[in-house]
Design an enzyme around this catalytic site. Sequence first.
Site, PDB file in Angstrom:
ATOM      1  N   ASP A 279      -9.952   6.969  -2.476  1.00  0.00           N
ATOM      2  CA  ASP A 279      -9.049   7.641  -3.002  1.00  0.00           C
ATOM      3  C   ASP A 279      -9.725   8.114  -4.182  1.00  0.00           C
ATOM      4  O   ASP A 279     -11.234   8.537  -4.285  1.00  0.00           O
ATOM      5  CB  ASP A 279      -7.708   7.388  -3.322  1.00  0.00           C
ATOM      6  CG  ASP A 279      -8.232   5.915  -4.810  1.00  0.00           C
ATOM      7  OD1 ASP A 279      -9.686   5.804  -5.196  1.00  0.00           O
ATOM      8  OD2 ASP A 279      -7.216   5.153  -4.638  1.00  0.00           O
TER       9      ASP A 279
ATOM     10  N   TYR B 197      -7.376   6.334   3.860  1.00  0.00           N
ATOM     11  CA  TYR B 197      -7.125   5.056   3.261  1.00  0.00           C
ATOM     12  C   TYR B 197      -5.478   3.870   3.250  1.00  0.00           C
ATOM     13  O   TYR B 197      -6.044   2.473   3.396  1.00  0.00           O
ATOM     14  CB  TYR B 197      -6.339   5.918   1.841  1.00  0.00           C
ATOM     15  CG  TYR B 197      -6.097   4.928   0.796  1.00  0.00           C
ATOM     16  CD1 TYR B 197      -7.452   4.528  -0.077  1.00  0.00           C
ATOM     17  CD2 TYR B 197      -5.359   3.987   0.794  1.00  0.00           C
ATOM     18  CE1 TYR B 197      -7.776   3.769  -1.563  1.00  0.00           C
ATOM     19  CE2 TYR B 197      -5.511   3.003  -0.771  1.00  0.00           C
ATOM     20  CZ  TYR B 197      -6.562   2.656  -1.335  1.00  0.00           C
ATOM     21  OH  TYR B 197      -7.369   2.192  -2.747  1.00  0.00           O
TER      22      TYR B 197
ATOM     23  N   GLU C 225       0.663  -1.490  -0.134  1.00  0.00           N
ATOM     24  CA  GLU C 225      -0.077  -0.437  -0.031  1.00  0.00           C
ATOM     25  C   GLU C 225       0.614   1.282   0.191  1.00  0.00           C
ATOM     26  O   GLU C 225       0.346   2.143  -0.888  1.00  0.00           O
ATOM     27  CB  GLU C 225      -0.864   0.178   1.135  1.00  0.00           C
ATOM     28  CG  GLU C 225      -1.956  -1.419   1.483  1.00  0.00           C
ATOM     29  CD  GLU C 225      -3.049  -0.842  -0.313  1.00  0.00           C
ATOM     30  OE1 GLU C 225      -2.961   0.507  -0.681  1.00  0.00           O
ATOM     31  OE2 GLU C 225      -3.863  -2.257  -0.509  1.00  0.00           O
TER      32      GLU C 225
END
Length: 231
Positions: A138, A120, A37
Amino acid sequence: MTKEKFFPKKLCLHYQTYYRKLPWRKTKNPFHILVSEIMLQKTDVQKVLKIFPKFIDKYSSPHILSNTAVSLLRKDLFLLGIHDRAKRLKETAKILMERFNGHVPKEKDKLLTLKGVGDYIANAVLCFAFNKDVPIVDANVIRVFERFFSLKSNRARPRTDRAIWQFAEKIVPKGNAKKYNRAILDFAAAICTARKPHCLNCPISKRCDYFATSFTISSTKASGNKKLSIT
């Protein structure tokens, strides 16, 4: 069926056939998912695909990563750009070792203490590593929401708009968040693209506000086909 229920149901059905085979989706290791990520942040997926397998094999644990020189990490991450990413990864690994005994925490407030981790990434880790029913928001997800639901934010940075996050949380299908979140990401990347979305191949176009207001379908008697024209 309400649009809020139709949306995740249809996306998950579409995902069962049309999904991306990404290496970080094959692992259940929370640290590997966290690293992926951080790599994916503001970076093209194709670039991450080129280095993730080798990188995670080389730096398989917070212990190894935290004890690696930043200069070496920068070389391994050079393709991704954003040159402070190596430093952030090392600092994140150090925090995991010092505060969490080398484990990725399952609590959002603790995840947010990691270097460079915001809402996020924290939610992505909670969902993909720990199967929590949480949303991810996002620019790509916001684009899909805006087109399908006519949901717009007045914020300069819509991804920080709590109203967007609250809406996203409301429509996450309970017990199926991992598939749904991956489905919306893949849908945004392949069909509901930023430029020239592929509306005729869209599995949710019949309930989409953008499709309804931007296009008119008229029958062509000569060919018997449907012609798409922008109104």
